[in-house]
Design an enzyme around this catalytic site. Structure first.
Site, PDB file in Angstrom:
ATOM      1  N   ASP A  38      -4.729   5.363   4.288  1.00 37.45           N
ATOM      2  CA  ASP A  38      -4.927   3.911   4.227  1.00 37.45           C
ATOM      3  C   ASP A  38      -5.636   3.455   5.492  1.00 37.45           C
ATOM      4  O   ASP A  38      -5.115   3.620   6.599  1.00 37.45           O
ATOM      5  CB  ASP A  38      -3.553   3.218   4.108  1.00 37.45           C
ATOM      6  CG  ASP A  38      -3.681   1.708   3.979  1.00 37.45           C
ATOM      7  OD1 ASP A  38      -4.816   1.195   3.893  1.00 37.45           O
ATOM      8  OD2 ASP A  38      -2.628   1.031   3.962  1.00 37.45           O
ATOM      9  N   LYS A  63       1.676   8.792   2.832  1.00 37.19           N
ATOM     10  CA  LYS A  63       0.453   8.006   3.094  1.00 37.19           C
ATOM     11  C   LYS A  63       0.273   7.926   4.597  1.00 37.19           C
ATOM     12  O   LYS A  63       1.189   7.522   5.321  1.00 37.19           O
ATOM     13  CB  LYS A  63       0.615   6.620   2.476  1.00 37.19           C
ATOM     14  CG  LYS A  63      -0.270   5.524   3.056  1.00 37.19           C
ATOM     15  CD  LYS A  63      -0.239   4.293   2.166  1.00 37.19           C
ATOM     16  CE  LYS A  63      -0.292   3.007   2.973  1.00 37.19           C
ATOM     17  NZ  LYS A  63      -0.300   1.808   2.111  1.00 37.19           N
ATOM     18  N   LYS A  76       0.567  -5.551  -4.684  1.00 38.13           N
ATOM     19  CA  LYS A  76       1.607  -6.192  -3.874  1.00 38.13           C
ATOM     20  C   LYS A  76       1.763  -7.606  -4.407  1.00 38.13           C
ATOM     21  O   LYS A  76       0.786  -8.368  -4.430  1.00 38.13           O
ATOM     22  CB  LYS A  76       1.167  -6.265  -2.408  1.00 38.13           C
ATOM     23  CG  LYS A  76       1.129  -4.937  -1.678  1.00 38.13           C
ATOM     24  CD  LYS A  76       0.564  -5.140  -0.287  1.00 38.13           C
ATOM     25  CE  LYS A  76       0.529  -3.840   0.493  1.00 38.13           C
ATOM     26  NZ  LYS A  76      -0.393  -3.941   1.648  1.00 38.13           N
ATOM     27  N   SER A 133       4.922   5.424   4.008  1.00 38.66           N
ATOM     28  CA  SER A 133       3.715   5.114   4.766  1.00 38.66           C
ATOM     29  C   SER A 133       3.963   5.482   6.228  1.00 38.66           C
ATOM     30  O   SER A 133       4.937   5.033   6.825  1.00 38.66           O
ATOM     31  CB  SER A 133       3.416   3.622   4.621  1.00 38.66           C
ATOM     32  OG  SER A 133       2.339   3.257   5.425  1.00 38.66           O
ATOM     33  N   ASP A 177      -6.685  -2.590  -1.844  1.00 38.59           N
ATOM     34  CA  ASP A 177      -5.453  -3.333  -1.553  1.00 38.59           C
ATOM     35  C   ASP A 177      -5.853  -4.763  -1.181  1.00 38.59           C
ATOM     36  O   ASP A 177      -5.841  -5.666  -2.024  1.00 38.59           O
ATOM     37  CB  ASP A 177      -4.700  -2.612  -0.415  1.00 38.59           C
ATOM     38  CG  ASP A 177      -3.532  -3.395   0.157  1.00 38.59           C
ATOM     39  OD1 ASP A 177      -3.171  -4.438  -0.403  1.00 38.59           O
ATOM     40  OD2 ASP A 177      -2.958  -2.970   1.192  1.00 38.59           O
ATOM     41  N   GLU A 212      -7.415   4.327   0.722  1.00 40.14           N
ATOM     42  CA  GLU A 212      -7.100   2.927   0.456  1.00 40.14           C
ATOM     43  C   GLU A 212      -7.886   2.009   1.396  1.00 40.14           C
ATOM     44  O   GLU A 212      -7.906   2.227   2.614  1.00 40.14           O
ATOM     45  CB  GLU A 212      -5.586   2.740   0.654  1.00 40.14           C
ATOM     46  CG  GLU A 212      -5.058   1.386   0.249  1.00 40.14           C
ATOM     47  CD  GLU A 212      -3.546   1.278   0.435  1.00 40.14           C
ATOM     48  OE1 GLU A 212      -2.889   2.309   0.740  1.00 40.14           O
ATOM     49  OE2 GLU A 212      -3.022   0.166   0.286  1.00 40.14           O
ATOM     50  N   LYS A 226      -1.695   6.317   7.741  1.00 39.64           N
ATOM     51  CA  LYS A 226      -2.565   5.245   8.218  1.00 39.64           C
ATOM     52  C   LYS A 226      -3.695   5.897   9.010  1.00 39.64           C
ATOM     53  O   LYS A 226      -3.428   6.795   9.833  1.00 39.64           O
ATOM     54  CB  LYS A 226      -1.773   4.310   9.127  1.00 39.64           C
ATOM     55  CG  LYS A 226      -0.727   3.509   8.389  1.00 39.64           C
ATOM     56  CD  LYS A 226      -1.406   2.488   7.500  1.00 39.64           C
ATOM     57  CE  LYS A 226      -0.428   1.504   6.924  1.00 39.64           C
ATOM     58  NZ  LYS A 226      -1.099   0.515   6.078  1.00 39.64           N
ATOM     59  N   GLY A 273       3.866  -1.853  -0.252  1.00 38.95           N
ATOM     60  CA  GLY A 273       5.019  -2.391   0.449  1.00 38.95           C
ATOM     61  C   GLY A 273       4.567  -3.130   1.697  1.00 38.95           C
ATOM     62  O   GLY A 273       3.486  -2.857   2.222  1.00 38.95           O
TER      63      GLY A 273
END
Ligand code: NPG
Length: 373
Positions: free
Chosen positions: A192, A165, A266, A139, A242, A217, A167, A294
């Site tokens: 995400d 991934k 998660k 990430s 998520d 996400e 952000k 994570g």
């Protein structure tokens, strides 16, 4: 394990660990990890848990100070009702307390680890894992410049990471994705948003459809499940949830509503590894691929996540990265990448244990909570 192992108490251990570099998301910039570890002492073995609540309630409503209060005043005392150390009994004895899933998950993890260590069983086997190693995704936080982003992603790809991934947030989305596609071709890529958008942003989010992303996400607010179903009607990119997925029931509802085609799991967010497996099972029954999220875990949570990521429905690489992604020195033996994969630990329980002097060096508070039974 011996069925009559008794829980003697729980030690709360608060640690502060510097991150190797600042981690910026739409909800803030983190420069250190404030983690709460739990040591469960039973008559048969000790077990370790990790609470993923962060220092501030920015990702979720839970945060470390609140988790400590909740554990001390409510959850740990409730364990006096446990006749024996059996992970299946933990959820039911804590159930009358609403919410506080991250705290409950940490307790369940510590007791399960103790139970499994006493029995000599690895957590992966107890969970139903089918893989011995899992592909590692990484990430990547929001950066000041696109050049910095390219350099960072390039470094991770060199290390072997199998999926990137990014952000995103308004102002850092399409251009960031474009530069990575331009620079690194068809590397597996996803984004995400951590709830940073609304339905008013549909035109901007639709631009991401041009980049063949694995998924986007949690574009919108946690409670806005029906809004995600509406957004999904306008996007080709699959929506992954998520923050919205707080339980197996929430997963079933979101899938039925058409709000997601992929789910991030998660354990802390859903109240524990047993509920995480139930989320996995519900999604698998609906042919919805899942992957393991994570939360900057130490080696303890990282080892447990590697086991979770080895379940059969985990069809996409998780945010299962090496200890070195976040920490110069992890509190356990570091989890490492081999050819872009992380080995699922094979030892009893979590398969990793804190190294006493490293743990000592990062500990800022310890507190022993005896459990009377
Ligand atoms: O690899 O551990 C990791 C981090 C993955 O980006 C990551 N986690 O929103 O999923 C997230 C984010 C997060 C980090 C969430 C910290 C909450 C706290």
């Amino acid at each position: 394990m011996s069925v009559d192992a008794k829980l003697e108490g729980i030690e709360l251990i608060r640690v502060r660990m510097p991150l190797v570099s600042p981690f910026r998301t739409s909800f803030g910039t983190q420069t250190s990890k404030d983690a709460l570890l739990l040591r469960a002492v039973t008559s048969a073995a000790e077990g370790w848990g990790e609470c993923v609540a962060a220092q501030y309630p920015l990702y979720a409503s839970e945060y470390v100070d609140a988790a400590m209060t909740t554990l001390r005043d409510f959850l740990v005392p409730a364990l006096a009702d446990l006749a024996v150390v059996d992970v299946n009994l933990v959820g039911p004895v804590l159930e009358r307390y609403r919410g506080h899933r991250m705290s409950k998950a940490a307790l369940e993890m510590a007791l399960w680890d103790a139970e499994l260590r006493a029995a000599g069983t690895p957590m992966s086997r107890a969970l139903g894992a089918v893989a011995t190693a899992v592909p590692a995704g990484v990430s990547v936080g929001i950066m000041d410049t696109l050049d910095e982003l390219v350099a960072t992603v390039g470094g991770y790809l060199e290390e072997g990471y199998r999926r990137i991934k990014l952000k995103i947030e308004p102002g850092w989305d399409v251009a960031a994705v474009k530069v990575i596609r331009d620079e690194f071709g068809d590397v597996p890529l996803q984004v995400d948003a951590n709830t940073a958008y609304t339905l008013a942003d549909v035109d901007q989010l639709r631009k991401l459809d041009d980049f063949d992303l694995l998924l986007i996400e949690q574009p919108m607010a946690e409670e806005n499940v029906l809004g995600h179903a509406e957004l999904a009607r306008h996007l080709r990119t699959p929506i992954c949830l998520d923050e919205s997925i707080t339980s197996a029931r929430a997963a079933a509802d979101a899938i039925r509503a058409g709000a997601c085609r992929v789910v991030n799991i998660k354990a802390g967010r859903v109240g524990g590894y047993l509920e995480a497996r139930r989320v996995h099972d519900v999604c698998r029954a609906h042919d919805v691929p899942v992957w393991c999220g994570g939360m900057l875990e130490t080696g303890l949570g990282r080892a447990a996540n590697a086991a979770l990521a080895a379940l059969p429905g985990m069809l996409l690489p998780g945010d299962v990265s090496a200890s070195s992604r976040f920490y110069q020195r992890d509190i356990t033996e570091p989890l490492v990448l081999q050819d872009g994969f992380m080995a699922v630990p094979t030892g009893p329980g979590l398969g990793v244990t804190p190294i006493a002097e490293v743990l000592e060096a990062v500990t800022v508070h310890r507190e022993w909570l005896p459990v009377a039974s």
